[in-house]
Structure formats: C-alpha cells, structure tokens
Motif scaffolding. Structure first.
Motif, PDB file in Angstrom:
ATOM      1  N   PRO A  40       0.807  -1.208   0.000  1.00  0.00           N
ATOM      2  CA  PRO A  40       0.000   0.000   0.000  1.00  0.00           C
ATOM      3  C   PRO A  40       0.854   1.277   0.000  1.00  0.00           C
ATOM      4  O   PRO A  40       2.071   1.153   0.098  1.00  0.00           O
ATOM      5  N   PRO A  41       0.256   2.478  -0.171  1.00  0.00           N
ATOM      6  CA  PRO A  41      -1.192   2.689  -0.131  1.00  0.00           C
ATOM      7  C   PRO A  41      -1.879   2.464  -1.466  1.00  0.00           C
ATOM      8  O   PRO A  41      -3.034   2.101  -1.500  1.00  0.00           O
ATOM      9  N   VAL A  42      -1.155   2.722  -2.573  1.00  0.00           N
ATOM     10  CA  VAL A  42      -1.771   2.508  -3.874  1.00  0.00           C
ATOM     11  C   VAL A  42      -0.663   2.242  -4.880  1.00  0.00           C
ATOM     12  O   VAL A  42       0.445   2.746  -4.741  1.00  0.00           O
ATOM     13  N   ALA A  43      -0.945   1.409  -5.862  1.00  0.00           N
ATOM     14  CA  ALA A  43       0.031   1.100  -6.895  1.00  0.00           C
ATOM     15  C   ALA A  43      -0.534   1.534  -8.237  1.00  0.00           C
ATOM     16  O   ALA A  43      -1.619   1.105  -8.620  1.00  0.00           O
ATOM     17  N   ILE A  44       0.183   2.410  -8.881  1.00  0.00           N
ATOM     18  CA  ILE A  44      -0.221   2.846 -10.216  1.00  0.00           C
ATOM     19  C   ILE A  44       0.912   2.499 -11.168  1.00  0.00           C
ATOM     20  O   ILE A  44       1.987   3.099 -11.114  1.00  0.00           O
ATOM     21  N   PHE A  45       0.685   1.519 -12.030  1.00  0.00           N
ATOM     22  CA  PHE A  45       1.724   1.051 -12.942  1.00  0.00           C
ATOM     23  C   PHE A  45       1.560   1.750 -14.286  1.00  0.00           C
ATOM     24  O   PHE A  45       0.483   1.734 -14.879  1.00  0.00           O
ATOM     25  N   ARG A  46       2.667   2.346 -14.739  1.00  0.00           N
ATOM     26  CA  ARG A  46       2.648   3.061 -16.017  1.00  0.00           C
ATOM     27  C   ARG A  46       3.720   2.471 -16.930  1.00  0.00           C
ATOM     28  O   ARG A  46       4.822   3.015 -17.020  1.00  0.00           O
ATOM     29  N   PRO A  47       3.440   1.372 -17.576  1.00  0.00           N
ATOM     30  CA  PRO A  47       4.442   0.800 -18.475  1.00  0.00           C
ATOM     31  C   PRO A  47       4.718   1.754 -19.629  1.00  0.00           C
ATOM     32  O   PRO A  47       3.780   2.384 -20.148  1.00  0.00           O
ATOM     33  N   PRO A  48       5.980   1.880 -20.016  1.00  0.00           N
ATOM     34  CA  PRO A  48       6.303   2.759 -21.149  1.00  0.00           C
ATOM     35  C   PRO A  48       5.767   2.145 -22.438  1.00  0.00           C
ATOM     36  O   PRO A  48       6.010   0.968 -22.723  1.00  0.00           O
ATOM     37  N   ILE A  49       5.022   2.925 -23.181  1.00  0.00           N
ATOM     38  CA  ILE A  49       4.456   2.437 -24.435  1.00  0.00           C
ATOM     39  C   ILE A  49       5.394   2.794 -25.572  1.00  0.00           C
ATOM     40  O   ILE A  49       5.750   3.954 -25.752  1.00  0.00           O
ATOM     41  N   GLY A  50       5.783   1.809 -26.327  1.00  0.00           N
ATOM     42  CA  GLY A  50       6.684   2.038 -27.446  1.00  0.00           C
ATOM     43  C   GLY A  50       5.931   2.546 -28.654  1.00  0.00           C
ATOM     44  O   GLY A  50       4.793   3.005 -28.536  1.00  0.00           O
ATOM     45  N   PRO A  51       6.535   2.473 -29.820  1.00  0.00           N
ATOM     46  CA  PRO A  51       5.844   2.891 -31.041  1.00  0.00           C
ATOM     47  C   PRO A  51       4.476   2.227 -31.118  1.00  0.00           C
ATOM     48  O   PRO A  51       4.354   1.020 -30.945  1.00  0.00           O
TER      49      PRO A  51
END
Ligand SMILES: [Ca+2]
Length: 189
Positions: free
Chosen positions: A145-156
């Motif tokens: 916790p407290p919160v998980a925000i996953f931001r995978p890098p987006i390729g082309p």
C-alpha cells in the motif's frame, strides 16, 4: 455514490504526463509496432468505458466492469469495486478494456489495489488489421500500500486504437486486483 477520499490517487495520476507523444513518422504495418505520425493536437486522457476478462470473481462485484471509470477503491486491499480473477493463482489472465474514443496511445495508468506487480504485457487492437499489436512486455515493479499505479512505457504505437489487452500473471502472491485503467493518447487525424 462513494464518498471516499481519492485525492492521493487522483494527484498521483495527474503527475503523470506520459511519454513524449511526438515521434518520427513511419509506415503502417499489421501486427508490428510502428512509429505514430507526428501528432497534431493535444493528448486526451480517458478512463476505460468497457471491460471484459478471461475470468472474474463475481458477476457484479469483482467483475471486469469494475475496472471502468475513475478509481473508486478507497484503500489498499480486497474490494468488490475492482476486477479480481476467479481463481487466486490461476496463471495468466487477460483483462481487455475499451475507450470511448480511439487514440494513438502514449501512456497508460493501471491502478492496482491488491497483489500489485502482476502485469506482464500490454497490447492494442488494430481494428483495420484485426490483430493485437504489442505495446509493452516486461516486469511490473509497482507495489502497495497505499496505492500502486503502474505506467508501463508504451513504445511505437500507431495507429489509433480503442481496445487494449492487459496480460496479468496471477501466480504472484495474493490476489491480483485492478481498480481502474486510464489511457493517454493522441486522437487520430
Ligand atoms: Ca473500480
């Protein structure tokens, strides 16, 4: 309506500007990531408006549809306001989300509220070619916790796409629950 204080989640999402959407132009190709055309406009941000999954723990609570809209799970932990697979350690699951408006994706935020770290791949649906285009594959380092925000890098990631498929490995400890999915991207044309 929930009256939870979601300020930390909203603020954390607001900090994310996403990768630079401007990229070199390239030729379109079915099933192969390509560089999007230079954008002409402002990126738009959208919450998923529809969702389905390979399994879900319940028909309403814990269903895939619980991923739609802004985050509504107030605290870390199991919650019927988030998608949960039917089986705790069932292996690979797919969560598919749709947007109101297709975009050339430049960023994604996957809000996880339990068992974070299970995302292993992201794809976008190329409507014209009827194929899933790989956008990211790797390891999800998010945790709570407290919160998980996953931001995978987006390729082309051309062309504009309105559906996205998130692959989750549920073999990790605990249940893998996802509260919401937000896409950032450039509208076509
Ligand atoms: Ca939710």
């Amino acid at each position: 309506m929930a009256t939870f204080d979601l300020t930390p989640i909203v603020e954390a999402l607001a900090e994310e500007g996403g990768p630079d959407p401007r990229a070199a132009p390239g030729a379109a190709s079915c099933g192969v990531p390509v560089e999007p055309l230079p954008p002409d406009g402002t990126p738009i941000t959208q919450w998923a408006s529809a969702a389905s999954a390979t399994s879900e723990y319940g028909p309403i609570s814990w269903a895939a549809t619980q991923v739609t809209g802004p985050p509504d799970t107030p605290t870390w932990g199991d919650a019927g306001t988030a998608w949960t697979p039917a089986v705790m350690d069932g292996g690979i699951e797919w969560l598919t989300v749709s947007l109101p408006r297709p975009v050339v994706p430049t960023g994604i935020a996957i809000v996880e509220n339990l068992g974070a770290g299970g995302v292993v791949a992201l794809e976008g649906w190329d409507e014209a070619c009827s194929v899933w285009v790989p956008l990211w594959e790797g390891t999800d380092p998010s945790s709570g916790p407290p919160v998980a925000i996953f931001r995978p890098p987006i390729g082309p990631a051309g062309p504009a796409m309105g559906r996205y498929r998130i692959t989750i490995d549920t073999a990790l400890p605990d249940w893998q629950e996802i509260d919401a999915v937000e896409l950032v991207g450039m509208p076509p044309g």
